[in-house]
Design an enzyme around this catalytic site. Structure first.
Site, mmCIF file in Angstrom:
data_model
loop_
_atom_site.group_PDB
_atom_site.id
_atom_site.type_symbol
_atom_site.label_atom_id
_atom_site.label_comp_id
_atom_site.label_asym_id
_atom_site.label_seq_id
_atom_site.Cartn_x
_atom_site.Cartn_y
_atom_site.Cartn_z
ATOM 1 N N ASP A 145 4.176 -6.085 3.398
ATOM 2 C CA ASP A 145 3.992 -4.973 4.318
ATOM 3 C C ASP A 145 5.115 -5.042 5.350
ATOM 4 O OD1 ASP A 145 2.867 -2.804 5.699
ATOM 5 O OD2 ASP A 145 0.827 -3.519 5.353
ATOM 6 N N GLU B 246 -5.321 1.194 2.784
ATOM 7 C CA GLU B 246 -4.962 0.190 3.784
ATOM 8 C C GLU B 246 -5.015 0.749 5.191
ATOM 9 O OE1 GLU B 246 -2.488 -2.361 6.422
ATOM 10 O OE2 GLU B 246 -2.301 -0.216 5.967
ATOM 11 N N GLU B 247 -4.542 1.971 5.375
ATOM 12 C CA GLU B 247 -4.451 2.539 6.717
ATOM 13 C C GLU B 247 -5.816 2.823 7.344
ATOM 14 O OE1 GLU B 247 -1.936 2.438 8.430
ATOM 15 O OE2 GLU B 247 -0.137 2.645 7.209
ATOM 16 N N ASP C 63 6.281 2.054 6.325
ATOM 17 C CA ASP C 63 5.011 1.332 6.240
ATOM 18 C C ASP C 63 4.075 2.162 5.376
ATOM 19 O OD1 ASP C 63 2.591 0.048 6.702
ATOM 20 O OD2 ASP C 63 2.409 0.739 8.771
ATOM 21 N N HIS D 57 0.831 -1.199 0.000
ATOM 22 C CA HIS D 57 0.000 0.000 0.000
ATOM 23 C C HIS D 57 0.864 1.247 0.000
ATOM 24 C CE1 HIS D 57 0.332 1.141 4.361
ATOM 25 N NE2 HIS D 57 0.468 -0.164 4.554
ATOM 26 N N HIS E 252 4.417 3.202 12.841
ATOM 27 C CA HIS E 252 3.531 4.361 13.015
ATOM 28 C C HIS E 252 4.216 5.485 13.793
ATOM 29 C CE1 HIS E 252 -0.673 2.512 12.044
ATOM 30 N NE2 HIS E 252 0.251 2.172 11.161
#
Length: 344
Positions: free
Chosen positions: A241, A221-222, A187, A70, A321
């Site tokens: 991922d 995706e998030e 990510d 993603h 994150h």
């Protein structure tokens, strides 16, 4: 080894390019335009899905496998323009107020203007605020200060900024001489770059694929529904991922991670076994792990009703994150595992 070095260098170059393009979920057109142009340059025919993702067939026949990454990221959106001209944010995806304080950011208007700003705690001067240390960081207590001479809501609106304007954090990408890759949003743009590297090598070296291979770059995706649509002939999916690095996990930034289970449940047992056996036979540095707080694109696919085998692999990434870190070794191990899995 020389050939592989060429593709690893290409992957790192593409990672830097992708990371430099702001693309929180819902604001991804610029990054998907870039992907389409790069795939055309490599000799492929990418297409955009109705949701805005990018689909690329790279060759092979039968037993169709889809590998996906993603390119949407965490981000923010203006939820309120305060009377003093500062901005209250609402998060896009899992953005955390604790780790964006003092980060530089960009604010995008609907008419295409871009303004700089900084995320700060409200009343951020330690020499003034006695409660600075004790203040909880939330999206009610941090705010964006625009780098413009504004002091009212009217001043800000005159710039074209309004509720719903996207706010994008500076990724601060850096690759060290020792091979560490540091940036926000590894990510999952690091994985997207790895898939670009695979496609480049397939075309450049003429890899003989053992099945039909399609690449999908998702853009939601998030927020949980990136992989909700896949081509009808898909029999197997591998989400590429980030691999988690942290307490009680075996993976490091130097490894390729093979996920056995995450918060959505176990991955396909036969596929996990095959991937781990290939990693072992190739002498790759790898780990099989269980991620306690994680969900991937393939889970959205399964929830949408597709009857497929599913797996998850990726280069180890620390501080997910947050301001994230990986290493060229993890990139190389992931690239080699994908190569072995899709070639004869």
């Amino acid at each position: 080894m020389k050939k592989e070095k060429k593709y690893i260098e290409y992957i790192l170059k593409q990672a830097e390019a992708l990371l430099a393009i702001d693309s929180p979920s819902g604001f991804t057109e610029k990054v998907t335009d870039y992907l389409c142009e790069e795939y055309k340059r490599l000799g492929y025919k990418p297409v955009k899905t109705k949701k805005g993702g990018v689909l690329v067939e790279i060759g092979g026949k039968g037993n169709a496998i889809l590998t996906m990454a993603h390119v949407d990221t965490l981000g923010g959106m203006v939820a309120e323009i305060k009377s003093n001209g500062r901005l209250r944010l609402t998060r896009v995806g899992g953005l955390n107020a604790n780790n964006i304080e003092t980060e530089n950011c960009r604010i995008y208007t609907l008419d295409g203007k871009v303004y700089d700003g900084t995320v700060q705690l409200t009343d951020a001067s330690i020499h003034v605020n006695d409660d600075y240390q004790k203040s909880e960081r939330t999206f009610d207590s941090v705010e964006v200060l625009l780098d413009e001479k504004v002091s009212s809501k009217e001043d800000v609106k005159a710039l074209g900024i309004e509720n719903g304007s996207f706010v994008c954090m500076d990724p601060r990408t850096r690759i060290t001489e020792s091979g560490y890759i540091k940036s926000r949003f590894l990510d999952d743009k690091l994985s997207a770059a790895i898939l670009l590297g695979v496609a480049h090598a397939v075309n450049d070296e003429g890899w003989k694929l053992n099945r039909k291979v399609t690449l999908l770059f998702t853009v939601y995706e998030e927020v949980g529904h990136g992989g909700s649509f896949v081509p009808a002939d898909t029999e197997e999916m591998i989400s590429v991922d980030m691999g988690c690095v942290g307490a009680d996990l075996g993976c490091t930034e130097h490894m390729v991670s093979i996920c056995a289970k995450d918060s959505g449940g176990p991955y396909n047992y036969e596929l996990v076994t095959e991937l781990s056996n290939l990693a072992k036979s190739e002498g790759l540095d790898y780990a099989i792990d269980v991620y306690p707080h994680y969900g991937s694109d393939v889970e959205a696919t399964l929830h949408s009703g597709y009857d497929i085998r599913h797996g998850l692999i990726g280069a180890g990434v620390y501080a997910s994150h947050n301001y994230e870190r990986s290493h060229m070794d993890g990139v190389e191990n992931t690239y080699k595992l994908l190569k072995k899995y899709i070639t004869k």
